[in-house]
Design a protein around this motif. Structure first.
Motif, PDB file in Angstrom:
ATOM      1  N   PRO A   1     -17.989  42.421  48.556  1.00  0.00           N
ATOM      2  CA  PRO A   1     -17.952  41.170  49.303  1.00  0.00           C
ATOM      3  C   PRO A   1     -19.094  40.456  49.144  1.00  0.00           C
ATOM      4  O   PRO A   1     -18.895  38.996  49.615  1.00  0.00           O
ATOM      5  N   LYS A   2     -20.027  40.643  48.400  1.00  0.00           N
ATOM      6  CA  LYS A   2     -21.188  39.770  48.200  1.00  0.00           C
ATOM      7  C   LYS A   2     -21.442  39.130  46.796  1.00  0.00           C
ATOM      8  O   LYS A   2     -22.356  38.502  46.684  1.00  0.00           O
ATOM      9  N   ARG A   3     -20.582  39.181  45.971  1.00  0.00           N
ATOM     10  CA  ARG A   3     -20.660  38.918  44.614  1.00  0.00           C
ATOM     11  C   ARG A   3     -21.904  39.638  43.941  1.00  0.00           C
ATOM     12  O   ARG A   3     -22.604  38.985  43.209  1.00  0.00           O
ATOM     13  N   GLY A   4     -22.144  40.787  44.454  1.00  0.00           N
ATOM     14  CA  GLY A   4     -23.446  41.515  43.832  1.00  0.00           C
ATOM     15  C   GLY A   4     -23.360  42.060  42.658  1.00  0.00           C
ATOM     16  O   GLY A   4     -24.231  42.671  42.125  1.00  0.00           O
ATOM     17  N   ILE A   5     -22.024  42.595  42.286  1.00  0.00           N
ATOM     18  CA  ILE A   5     -21.691  43.173  40.913  1.00  0.00           C
ATOM     19  C   ILE A   5     -20.459  42.513  40.300  1.00  0.00           C
ATOM     20  O   ILE A   5     -19.659  42.199  41.015  1.00  0.00           O
ATOM     21  N   SER A   6     -20.830  42.448  38.921  1.00  0.00           N
ATOM     22  CA  SER A   6     -19.576  41.793  38.259  1.00  0.00           C
ATOM     23  C   SER A   6     -19.645  42.188  36.607  1.00  0.00           C
ATOM     24  O   SER A   6     -20.843  42.972  36.247  1.00  0.00           O
ATOM     25  N   VAL A   7     -18.571  42.402  35.836  1.00  0.00           N
ATOM     26  CA  VAL A   7     -18.688  42.772  34.751  1.00  0.00           C
ATOM     27  C   VAL A   7     -19.015  41.807  33.733  1.00  0.00           C
ATOM     28  O   VAL A   7     -18.597  40.610  33.686  1.00  0.00           O
ATOM     29  N   ALA A   8     -19.964  42.074  32.741  1.00  0.00           N
ATOM     30  CA  ALA A   8     -20.486  41.034  31.894  1.00  0.00           C
ATOM     31  C   ALA A   8     -19.240  40.672  30.974  1.00  0.00           C
ATOM     32  O   ALA A   8     -18.489  41.220  30.577  1.00  0.00           O
ATOM     33  N   GLY A   9     -19.170  39.377  30.662  1.00  0.00           N
ATOM     34  CA  GLY A   9     -18.237  38.747  29.902  1.00  0.00           C
ATOM     35  C   GLY A   9     -16.943  38.416  30.856  1.00  0.00           C
ATOM     36  O   GLY A   9     -16.043  37.875  30.276  1.00  0.00           O
ATOM     37  N   PHE A  10     -16.872  38.805  32.053  1.00  0.00           N
ATOM     38  CA  PHE A  10     -15.828  38.513  32.997  1.00  0.00           C
ATOM     39  C   PHE A  10     -16.452  38.265  34.426  1.00  0.00           C
ATOM     40  O   PHE A  10     -16.011  38.640  35.414  1.00  0.00           O
ATOM     41  N   THR A  11     -17.596  37.473  34.481  1.00  0.00           N
ATOM     42  CA  THR A  11     -18.276  37.269  35.753  1.00  0.00           C
ATOM     43  C   THR A  11     -17.481  36.424  36.536  1.00  0.00           C
ATOM     44  O   THR A  11     -16.663  35.682  36.073  1.00  0.00           O
ATOM     45  N   PHE A  12     -17.968  36.280  37.729  1.00  0.00           N
ATOM     46  CA  PHE A  12     -17.196  35.260  38.708  1.00  0.00           C
ATOM     47  C   PHE A  12     -17.367  33.996  38.120  1.00  0.00           C
ATOM     48  O   PHE A  12     -16.189  33.177  38.242  1.00  0.00           O
TER      49      PHE A  12
END
Lengths: 65, 60, 941
Positions: free
Chosen positions: C917-928
Motif C-alpha cells: 500500500p505504500k510503494r515500499g517494494i517493487s521489482v527492478a526493471g518493472f518499478t512503479f
C-alpha cells in the motif's frame, strides 16, 4: 470519426504475453487498439496502475495472467 | 582400459528431443558437444506432434 | 551440424575419430535470412515429410516454421536446376541475400571426441503394402502421424479434420492398434511399441475437441497405459470424452460404396461377428529402427537385439556394447518422451563418467569488457528499428517509425536494420553504442521472450550494463496481427516504441546475482536409484552424502530375482553396493533420517538424525530424492487369512528356498492389478505383468505339467518384454482377462481353494482349482515421502509420488531448482528405468555442480526504505518465502520495522509490489515509475 477506444493490457510474461506472441506467430488478426505492457506476473499490477490508466484516458484496462 | 589421452568433447548423433537433452546436459557440465543431425533442422519427431498427453500441452 | 551423417567411427573410449559427411544445403547459412521469397517462387512441389505426406512443400524449403536453424535448404532430388542446370533458378534470382549456391558440395569432417552419444531415434512403421488395412489403397485410411498433422494448427488443414478423399468433415473414426507391433506375420516386429496406446487415446480425445460430436473407437488387444498419469488420462477419455474402446483385433478394412466410407469387420468381446462403418480409419503404427541407423550401428560395431534395437544391460541402460559409445531414446527400444528425455540426460552422465578428467578443457567462458559507469550521464537512448525482412517492413512504414523515434525525448541515435538480430548487426550495434556514447538501448523488433538475451549479450559487449535495455514488440504483437492496416500498424509501432523509450529512461543498471555452489550432493535413499546416482556422481568427481533410513543398502532390488532380460539382480546389486561403500567420495549415513531442511539451489543445509538421536547438519548444493516405493498389503482375496494366498515377493522367496508349498503345488493362479488401477489407486504399477509372466515361465520350465493361470486386466509387457508374454503363451500358461467390475473371487471349498472368474468366451463363470494364489500387489510410495515433500517444499501427485517439474520435458527435475527425483519415488518402474532416471538426476546435478556459482538474473524485488513501513503485507503473499520482516535503525538511531528480500529466493514475480500500500517494494526493471511512464506514453497521443 468513429469511436476508437484505447485499451491498456497488462500481460504476464509467462502466459498472456506469450499468448499474444503466439497470436502473432499464428497471424491471428485483432483490432489495433490494444497497448500491451509486459509484467513478470499479473499479480505485480498494483490497483493504482489500473486507476492511473483509466484517469489517464484509457477506455478499458485488461489484466491478463 | 582407457588410454592416457581423454578428450573433453562428445559427439551426439541425432537432434531429436533425446539428443538435444543429452547435448544440453553435457554442454552445461563443461564438455564441448558436436550435435549431428541428418536432416536440415533439429527437433525430431516431437516437433511433428500436435499436442502431448497427459496435459495436452503444445509440444513446441 | 545439420544435414550431417556419421560415416565412420574409429578409436576407443576417451579418444574417437568420427567421420561426418555433410550434405550440401545449396543455401548459404550465413546469408539466408529465412524471408521465404525463394519458396514462394519455387515452381516445384513435392510431398512434405514433416507433414507425413499429408501436404506439399517446395523443392527449396524450411523443414517447419519454427525450425532451428531457421535456414532454407534445397532438396537436390526435387530441384529443377540441380537436375538440369539452367532450367529454373528462380530462387537464386529472387533471393535478396544472395544465399542460393547451386555449386555447394558435400564435405567430410573428421572430428576428434572423447565419447559418442547415439540418439538417432525411430521411424514409424510404413504400412504401405500390408494389404489387410488398405493403406495406400483407400485414401481415408491414414497413419497416426498423418492424423497428428491434420489435427495440428500448423498442419495442411490448419487443424480441421477432413477426409482426404473428398474434404468432407469426419464424423466417425476408428483407430486400429498394433499395426507394425506385436505382429510377426505382418512385419516381423514382435515387440510392443509402447507408445501407440497412449498416442491413440490422445489423438481420439483431441480429435473430439476439434469436431464436436465426433465418434471415436479404438480397437485394441491390451490397453498399455502404464506411464505416470496415463491410466487417469485413459479413464477420462472413456468416461468424460466418450472415446469408445473395443477389445478385439480387426480382421480387415474394406471400402463401402464409392464415397470413401470404410467397412470394418471384427469379433467383439461377446464373440459376435460385427460389421461397422467408418469415415476414416487411423492406423496406430509402431516404431522401428530406420535402415540408416542399422548402417550406423554396423559402422560403430554395436551389438543389436533380435528386434534391431541397441543391446544394453538393464544395469547400464545407456551403454552400448562398445565402451565410450552410448545410446539414448528409442534406439535402445521403443519408449515415450519422458523416458527418452531421461535417457538423454542419463547418456550425458554415463559419458561424463569416462570424460570427467577432461571436463572444461575444451570449453571456454565468454568474456566481456568492463562495464561503463553511466551515473551522472544525461540520457542518450539508442533506438534500433528492425525490418525483419518483410515481416515488419511489409506491414509497417519502418522509415516513418524510425523518423518518429528520433523526435522522442532522450533519443540520441536511431538506426534501421534489415535484421537487427543478425550477427553483422550485433557488431554494428556494439560500434554504434561506443561511438555515440549511448547509455540506454531500445530495439523495436520481435518479442523479448526470444530475443532479449541476445541483445543483453550485445550491449554487454559494448560495455553497457545489460539491463539498460528494452524491446518494443512491433512484430508478434503488431505487424503480424494487423496485416491489413498499414496505417494503424505504423501508428501502433510508434506508440510501442514511445512506450519502450519512456520505460527505459527510468532503467538503471542492475547486477546479476551470483550464488556460490557447494559442490556436494545429498542423496536421500539407499536403494537402487540412490546408489546408482551416488555412484555416478562420485565417478564424475563430486562428493556425495548418502542417507538411508534402514540398516541395509539396496532397497527393494535386493529382494528381486532377475530383470526382464534375465540378468541376476542381487549379484549386480552387491557389486554396486560394494563400489559405493569403497568410494572415498561417498559418505554413507545408515539408519538416518532427514529431519530439517533449508536453503536453496547451491546452498542447502539439511539436518540428519541417526538412530541414537544424534543430529548433524550437512551443507550441499544439490538434493536427489530417491526414497523409492513399497508394496501394498492388500485386504482382498483372503490375503490376510490364508497362507495359500501370497504376494508376488513372498512367492519369489518361497520359490527360491524351494519351499514345499511351491514344490508340492500343481495349480497356480496369478491375480494381476491387486490394488493397482483400482478406485483409490488409478495408476499402473508397471512391473507386475512382466514379473508374473517371468514367474509363470520359471514354474513351467521346472515342470511343464503345472497348470498356470494369469488373470489380468491388460497384459502390459511393453517394449521388448512382449517376447516373454509370447513365450509364456507358447509354454501353455493360460491368460484370462477380467474387468474391474468383475474381479475374480477366491473361495475355500472343502479345505481347497478355487478362483472364480468370468469367462468372456463361454459367457459363464469359470472355476479354477488353485493350490497357490499369487497376488501382484500395487507399488505405493514410501511413508516418509509426505514429510520429505514438506521439508523441501516440493509437490506430490494424487497418489503420493513426487511430482516432477514437467511430465514430458523435465522428468527428473523438481520445479524448485537444485532438487531432483529418481527411481520409484517418482513412479513405479523396473530396474533399467530406475537406473536411467538415477543417471539422469546425476547429469542434471552435474550441470550445477560443475560450476563454481549459479547466476541469478537481476529482476528481483527491491525495498525502498523511505516508503516501507514494515506492515508486512508482502511477507504473506510472497509465494517463494523470500521476504522477512526485520528491524533496522535509521540515521538517528531509531529502530523501524522493514522488510528484507532474500535475492536467491526471489523470482521477481512482483506479488509484493501489487500488494504494497505504500510503494515500499517493487521489482527492478518493472518499478512503479517505469510502469507509470509506459501508461503515460501509451495514452500520450
Amino acid at each position: 470519426m468513429s469511436y476508437e477506444p484505447k485499451i491498456i493490457a497488462f500481460c504476464c510474461n509467462w502466459c498472456s504475453y506469450a499468448a499474444a506472441d503466439l497470436a502473432g506467430t499464428s497471424r491471428m488478426q485483432y483490432p489495433p487498439n490494444i497497448r500491451i505492457i509486459r509484467v513478470m506476473c499479473s499479480g505485480m499490477v498494483h490497483p493504482e496502475m489500473i486507476l492511473k490508466s483509466l484517469t489517464g484516458g484509457a477506455d478499458g484496462v485488461m489484466v491478463l495472467g | 582400459m582407457l588410454k592416457n589421452k581423454t578428450i573433453g568433447s562428445v559427439m551426439v548423433v541425432g537432434g531429436g528431443i533425446t539428443g538435444m537433452q543429452s547435448a544440453l546436459d553435457l554442454a552445461d557440465a563443461g564438455y564441448f558437444v558436436y550435435l549431428v543431425e541428418r536432416t536440415g533442422a533439429i527437433g525430431g519427431a516431437m516437433a511433428q506432434l500436435d499436442k502431448t498427453f497427459p496435459t495436452n500441452d503444445c509440444s513446441m | 551440424m545439420t544435414l550431417c551423417e556419421v560415416t565412420d567411427v574409429a578409436g576407443s573410449a576417451g579418444d574417437f575419430t568420427v567421420t561426418v559427411k555433410e550434405n550440401p544445403r545449396y543455401v548459404d547459412m550465413d546469408k539466408c535470412i529465412a524471408c521465404g521469397e525463394c519458396a514462394t517462387k519455387c515452381p516445384k512441389k513435392v510431398d512434405d515429410e514433416y507433414n507425413a505426406s499429408t501436404g506439399k512443400r517446395k523443392a527449396v524449403y524450411v523443414k517447419y516454421a519454427q525450425a532451428v536453424p531457421l535456414k532454407y535448404q534445397i532438396d537436390a532430388e526435387a530441384c529443377i536446376w540441380l537436375n538440369k542446370p539452367g532450367r529454373c533458378g528462380a530462387c537464386a534470382k529472387i533471393c535478396p541475400a544472395g544465399a542460393i549456391n547451386f555449386d555447394d558440395t558435400e564435405k567430410t569432417h573428421n572430428i576428434n571426441v572423447g565419447a559418442v552419444v547415439l540418439a538417432p531415434g525411430f521411424e514409424s512403421f510404413d504400412p504401405t503394402g500390408t494389404e489387410v488395412f488398405g493403406y495406400g489403397e483407400y485414401p481415408n485410411v491414414i497413419t497416426a502421424m498423418q492424423l497428428e498433422r491434420y489435427l495440428s494448427a500448423s498442419g495442411p488443414t490448419e487443424g480441421h479434420l477432413v477426409r482426404p478423399s473428398d474434404g468432407k468433415p469426419v464424423r466417425k473414426v476408428a483407430f486400429l492398434q498394433c499395426v507394425g507391433s506385436r505382429d510377426e506375420n505382418l512385419c516381423g516386429n514382435g515387440y510392443c511399441s509402447s507408445v501407440c496406446c497412449m498416442y491413440a487415446i490422445k489423438e481420439a480425445v483431441i480429435a473430439k475437441d476439434h469436431v464436436p460430436g465426433l465418434a471415436t473407437s479404438i480397437f485394441y488387444m491390451d490397453m498399455r497405459t502404464h506411464g505416470k498419469e496415463f491410466d487417469e488420462y485413459y479413464t477420462r477419455a472413456r468416461k468424460e470424452s466418450g472415446v469408445r474402446f473395443v477389445r478385439c483385433r480387426v480382421n480387415g478394412v474394406e471400402p463401402q460404396g464409392d464415397e470413401g466410407d470404410l467397412r470394418l469387420h471384427y469379433v467383439n468381446e461377446k464373440g459376435q461377428q460385427i460389421e461397422e462403418y467408418f469415415d476414416m480409419v487411423v492406423l496406430s503404427v509402431g516404431l522401428q529402427t530406420p535402415k540408416h541407423v542399422l548402417d550406423l550401428a554396423k559402422k560403430a560395431d554395436i551389438r543389436l537385439t533380435p528386434h534391431n534395437f541397441a543391446a544394453v544391460s538393464d544395469f547400464a541402460p545407456v551403454s552400448t556394447s562398445q565402451a565410450g559409445i552410448f545410446t539414448c531414446g528409442a534406439f535402445a527400444g521403443p519408449k515415450d518422451i519422458p523416458q527418452s528425455v531421461m535417457e538423454g540426460s542419463a547418456a550425458a552422465a554415463a559419458a561424463a563418467d569416462i570424460l570427467a578428467p577432461a571436463r572444461n578443457e575444451l570449453t571456454q567462458e565468454k568474456t566481456f569488457p568492463p562495464e561503463r559507469d553511466i551515473l551522472g550521464e544525461e540520457l542518450r537512448i539508442g533506438v534500433f528499428v528492425c525490418h525483419c525482412g518483410s515481416n515488419i517492413a511489409g506491414y509497417v512504414d519502418v522509415e516513418d517509425v524510425a523518423n518518429y523515434a528520433d523526435t522522442l525525448p532522450g533519443v540520441a541515435h536511431v538506426e534501421r536494420n534489415l535484421f537487427t538480430c543478425s550477427q553483422d548487426t550485433q557488431e554494428l550495434m556494439v560500434k554504434v553504442i561506443k561511438e555515440n556514447q549511448l547509455n540506454r538501448i531500445v530495439v523495436a523488433a520481435c518479442t523479448p521472450r526470444t530475443h532479449e538475451p541476445l541483445f543483453h549479450e550485445t550491449i554487454k559487449a559494448a560495455g553497457l550494463n545489460e539491463y539498460l535495455f528494452e524491446m518494443a514488440n512491433i512484430r508478434n504483437q503488431n505487424s503480424w496481427v494487423h496485416t491489413g492496416d498499414k496505417k494503424a500498424a505504423t501508428q501502433k509501432a510508434k506508440d510501442l516504441t514511445r512506450m519502450a523509450v519512456a520505460k527505459v529512461a527510468w532503467q538503471g543498471p542492475l547486477q546479476n546475482f551470483a550464488v556460490p555452489i557447494t559442490r556436494n550432493t545429498l542423496v536421500i535413499g539407499g536403494g537402487l536409484a540412490g546408489l546408482a546416482a551416488a555412484h555416478n556422481l562420485a565417478r564424475q568427481g563430486f562428493p556425495v552424502d548418502l542417507v538411508e533410513r534402514s540398516s541395509v543398502l539396496g532397497g527393494n532390488a535386493i529382494h528381486l530375482h532377475n530383470t526382464w532380460s534375465g540378468e541376476h539382480i542381487p549379484q549386480r546389486m552387491y557389486g554396486l553396493i560394494k563400489d559405493v561403500r569403497n568410494d572415498d567420495l561417498i559418505t554413507i549415513h545408515m539408519e538416518t533420517e532427514v529431519v530439517e531442511a533449508e536453503g536453496y539451489v547451491g546452498n542447502f543445509i539439511t539436518t540428519l538424525r541417526n538412530k541414537n538421536n544424534e543430529k548433524r547438519s550437512i551443507e550441499h548444493g544439490v538434493t536427489i530424492v530417491a526414497t523409492g516405493g513399497t508394496r501394498l498389503m492388500p485386504d482382498e482375496y483372503g490375503y490376510r487369512d490364508h497362507k495359500e494366498v501370497v504376494s508376488a515377493i513372498e512367492f519369489d522367496k518361497l520359490y527360491e528356498i524351494r519351499d514345499k508349498q511351491v514344490s508340492s503345488s500343481n495349480s497356480f493362479v496369478f491375480i494381476q492389478c491387486v490394488g493397482s488401477r483400482d478406485v483409490d489407486r488409478n495408476y499402473c504399477s508397471k512391473v507386475c505383468c512382466t514379473h508374473s509372466v517371468q514367474s509363470a515361465i520359471e514354474l513351467k520350465k521346472e515342470n511343464p505339467k503345472r497348470r498356470i493361470y494369469i488373470l489380468y486386466r491388460d497384459m502390459r509387457t511393453y517394449s521388448q518384454r512382449e517376447s516373454l508374454y509370447k513365450k509364456a503363451r507358447e509354454m501353455g500358461v493360460i491368460f484370462i482377462n477380467y474387468e474391474l467390475h468383475g474381479k475374480p473371487k477366491v473361495n475355500k471349498v472343502d479345505g481347497s481353494f478355487e478362483v472364480e472368474v468370468w469367462d468372456h468366451v463361454l459367457h459363464r463363470p469359470l472355476l479354477i482349482p488353485a493350490d497357490m494364489i499369487i497376488l501382484a500387489t500395487a507399488i505405493i510410495p514410501n511413508n516418509g515421502a509426505k514429510k520429505l515433500a514438506q521439508l523441501y517444499k516440493v509437490p506430490l501427485d494424487n497418489f503420493g509420488f513426487f511430482q516432477e517439474a514437467h511430465a514430458k520435458l523435465r522428468p527428473v527435475d523438481f520445479a524448485t531448482e537444485g532438487l531432483f527425483v529418481a527411481g520409484m519415488a517418482h513412479y513405479p518402474k523396473p530396474v533399467e528405468e530406475s537406473i536411467a532416471q538415477a543417471l539422469a538426476a546425476s547429469a542434471r546435478a552435474a550441470t550445477l555442480l560443475s560450476k563454481k556459482q549459479v547466476t541469478l538474473d537481476g529482476i528481483k524485488a527491491q525495498v525502498d526504505p523511505d516508503f516501507c513501513d514494515g506492515c508486512a503485507l508482502c511477507v504473506d503473499v510472497c509465494p517463494y518465502h523470500a521476504i522477512t520482516l526485520i528491524e533496522s535503525k535509521d540515521d538517528q538511531g531509531e529502530s523501524h520495522n522493514l522488510v528484507e528480500v532474500n535475492l536467491a529466493h526471489c523470482k521477481g514475480c512482483g506479488l509484493c509490489q501489487g500488494t504494497c500500500p505504500k510503494r515500499g517494494i517493487s521489482v527492478a526493471g518493472f518499478t512503479f515509475k517505469q510502469l507509470e511512464s509506459q501508461i503515460e506514453a501509451a495514452l500520450a497521443v
